[in-house]
Motif scaffolding. Structure first.
Motif, PDB file in Angstrom:
ATOM      1  N   TRP A 275      -2.199  -1.574  -4.074  1.00 60.42           N
ATOM      2  CA  TRP A 275      -2.081  -0.326  -4.825  1.00 60.42           C
ATOM      3  C   TRP A 275      -3.143   0.662  -4.356  1.00 60.42           C
ATOM      4  O   TRP A 275      -4.347   0.432  -4.533  1.00 60.42           O
ATOM      5  CB  TRP A 275      -2.224  -0.595  -6.320  1.00 60.42           C
ATOM      6  CG  TRP A 275      -1.076  -1.411  -6.845  1.00 60.42           C
ATOM      7  CD1 TRP A 275       0.148  -0.962  -7.256  1.00 60.42           C
ATOM      8  CD2 TRP A 275      -1.025  -2.840  -6.995  1.00 60.42           C
ATOM      9  NE1 TRP A 275       0.945  -2.001  -7.662  1.00 60.42           N
ATOM     10  CE2 TRP A 275       0.249  -3.173  -7.503  1.00 60.42           C
ATOM     11  CE3 TRP A 275      -1.940  -3.869  -6.761  1.00 60.42           C
ATOM     12  CZ2 TRP A 275       0.634  -4.483  -7.780  1.00 60.42           C
ATOM     13  CZ3 TRP A 275      -1.565  -5.173  -7.023  1.00 60.42           C
ATOM     14  CH2 TRP A 275      -0.283  -5.467  -7.528  1.00 60.42           C
ATOM     15  N   GLN A 276      -2.686   1.735  -3.746  1.00 57.16           N
ATOM     16  CA  GLN A 276      -3.597   2.740  -3.196  1.00 57.16           C
ATOM     17  C   GLN A 276      -3.196   4.136  -3.684  1.00 57.16           C
ATOM     18  O   GLN A 276      -2.236   4.294  -4.427  1.00 57.16           O
ATOM     19  CB  GLN A 276      -3.572   2.681  -1.657  1.00 57.16           C
ATOM     20  CG  GLN A 276      -4.127   1.388  -1.069  1.00 57.16           C
ATOM     21  CD  GLN A 276      -5.608   1.197  -1.326  1.00 57.16           C
ATOM     22  OE1 GLN A 276      -6.362   2.161  -1.459  1.00 57.16           O
ATOM     23  NE2 GLN A 276      -6.041  -0.046  -1.385  1.00 57.16           N
ATOM     24  N   GLY A 277      -3.947   5.146  -3.240  1.00 55.45           N
ATOM     25  CA  GLY A 277      -3.573   6.531  -3.520  1.00 55.45           C
ATOM     26  C   GLY A 277      -3.627   6.874  -4.991  1.00 55.45           C
ATOM     27  O   GLY A 277      -4.539   6.452  -5.720  1.00 55.45           O
ATOM     28  N   GLU A 278      -2.621   7.630  -5.435  1.00 60.72           N
ATOM     29  CA  GLU A 278      -2.631   8.171  -6.797  1.00 60.72           C
ATOM     30  C   GLU A 278      -2.598   7.086  -7.868  1.00 60.72           C
ATOM     31  O   GLU A 278      -3.246   7.212  -8.905  1.00 60.72           O
ATOM     32  CB  GLU A 278      -1.447   9.119  -6.994  1.00 60.72           C
ATOM     33  CG  GLU A 278      -1.609  10.464  -6.277  1.00 60.72           C
ATOM     34  CD  GLU A 278      -0.447  11.403  -6.542  1.00 60.72           C
ATOM     35  OE1 GLU A 278       0.268  11.205  -7.551  1.00 60.72           O
ATOM     36  OE2 GLU A 278      -0.256  12.327  -5.730  1.00 60.72           O
ATOM     37  N   VAL A 279      -1.835   5.998  -7.624  1.00 58.73           N
ATOM     38  CA  VAL A 279      -1.744   4.959  -8.659  1.00 58.73           C
ATOM     39  C   VAL A 279      -3.094   4.269  -8.850  1.00 58.73           C
ATOM     40  O   VAL A 279      -3.488   3.948  -9.978  1.00 58.73           O
ATOM     41  CB  VAL A 279      -0.651   3.907  -8.340  1.00 58.73           C
ATOM     42  CG1 VAL A 279       0.722   4.488  -8.499  1.00 58.73           C
ATOM     43  CG2 VAL A 279      -0.835   3.275  -6.978  1.00 58.73           C
TER      44      VAL A 279
END
Length: 329
Positions: A275-279
């Protein structure tokens, strides 16, 4: 010139690590190039996964891991001197980075909150609990959740998020002190798996109807026992298997296939870096907000002194820590 002290893997572990498996080395770091920064470690994490992943290192390699560091010299305008960052630079006092592997703390991070929490509840272990429980297990209000190693960095957050979501939470830990802590955190039931006469009976008495979700940090025979008591369509998030990491003999057999098939259980292993980025950023904001609102409590087991990295690591593997194990460099 800056001298960096680093702990290296002198020889691969056989069973539990010992002091002779590590060696402290000092190296002189080169001058910075344009775009680079010099980092000084403030807090360094020790985690169970290191015991497993160390098998991939060569003897003589630096021990891996994440740290909270301060920029002490900079030739990169994005990271001026004084910037606090997260970096995967391992067991070392100083390191050089081109900035690509650096992660700044949330802009909302208050001065009142320890920076070390970015290695714990509002960091990798907290994210592990968050995504394992909410995405892998997909918990819903009214369900019964079982978590082991429940007083550790991940387990304690799993239980508290599950309570926030309206679940009944059962936690197992390895000492009476840890059980008392779990009750402070609001776990519905907590027990010492080392002193109960029968794990199978303790689980059955606690939830006669079985368990909807099982967050597994331990593996081995413990998990076989829990999995036999899952409800139909139960979900199991396999986060770790610390009971097996230091074994020298054959691993125990897995769970009964008949249980998994006829109860139609869903088991999934996961690594938090999926789980990367915005989440990921939203999850960190949620965790930070829950901590600041007092909805998630935390404890840290802080060892003072970089020279005590191996001792902190070995103690954590033996369950000596209550909460997240951290070394203050």
């Amino acid at each position: 010139m800056v001298h960096a002290r680093s702990w290296i893997l002198k020889k691969h572990f056989k069973g539990y690590p010992t002091n002779s498996d590590f060696e402290l080395k000092t190296v002189e770091l080169p001058p910075l190039k344009n775009g680079e920064v010099l980092l000084e470690a403030l807090f360094i994490s020790v985690d169970p996964y290191m015991r497993l992943v160390s098998k991939r290192l060569k003897e003589g390699d630096k021990m891996m891991g994440q740290q909270v560091a301060r920029v002490v010299e900079s030739k990169n305008s994005a990271f001026p001197v004084g910037t606090i960052v997260l970096v995967q630079s391992g067991w070392t006092t100083h390191s050089i980075s081109d900035g690509k592997d650096l992660e700044k703390l949330l802009a909302e991070w208050p001065d009142t909150l320890p920076l070390s929490l970015a290695l714990g509840t509002v960091g990798m272990p907290g994210l592990t609990a968050y995504f394992g429980l909410l995405n892998i297990c997909g918990v819903k209000g009214g369900e019964t959740v079982m978590v082991n190693a429940a007083a550790g960095a991940v387990g304690s957050v799993v239980g508290q998020i599950a309570k926030l979501k309206g679940c009944k939470v059962v936690g197992a830990a390895g000492s009476d002190e840890k059980v008392a802590y779990l009750k402070e955190l609001g776990f519905d039931v907590a027990f010492n798996y080392k002193t109960v006469k029968s794990l199978e009976e303790a689980l059955r008495q606690t939830s006669p109807d079985g368990y909807d979700c099982y967050f597994d940090n331990v593996g081995g025979e413990f998990s076989n026992t829990v999995i036999s008591q899952m409800k139909k369509f139960g979900r199991i998030a396999i986060c770790g298997a610390i009971s097996t990491y230091n074994r020298t003999g054959p691993l125990p057999p897995g769970p009964d296939p008949e249980n998994i098939i006829y109860k139609e259980l869903h088991m999934e292993g996961f690594i938090v870096y999926r789980w990367q980025g915005e989440v990921k950023q939203q999850a960190l904001k949620d965790l930070l907000a829950w901590v600041l609102e007092g909805k998630i409590q935390y404890r840290e087991h802080v060892t003072e002194g970089f020279e005590n990295m191996p001792a902190a690591f070995m103690g954590m593997l033996k369950g000596e820590n209550l909460g997240k194990a951290i070394v203050k460099a």
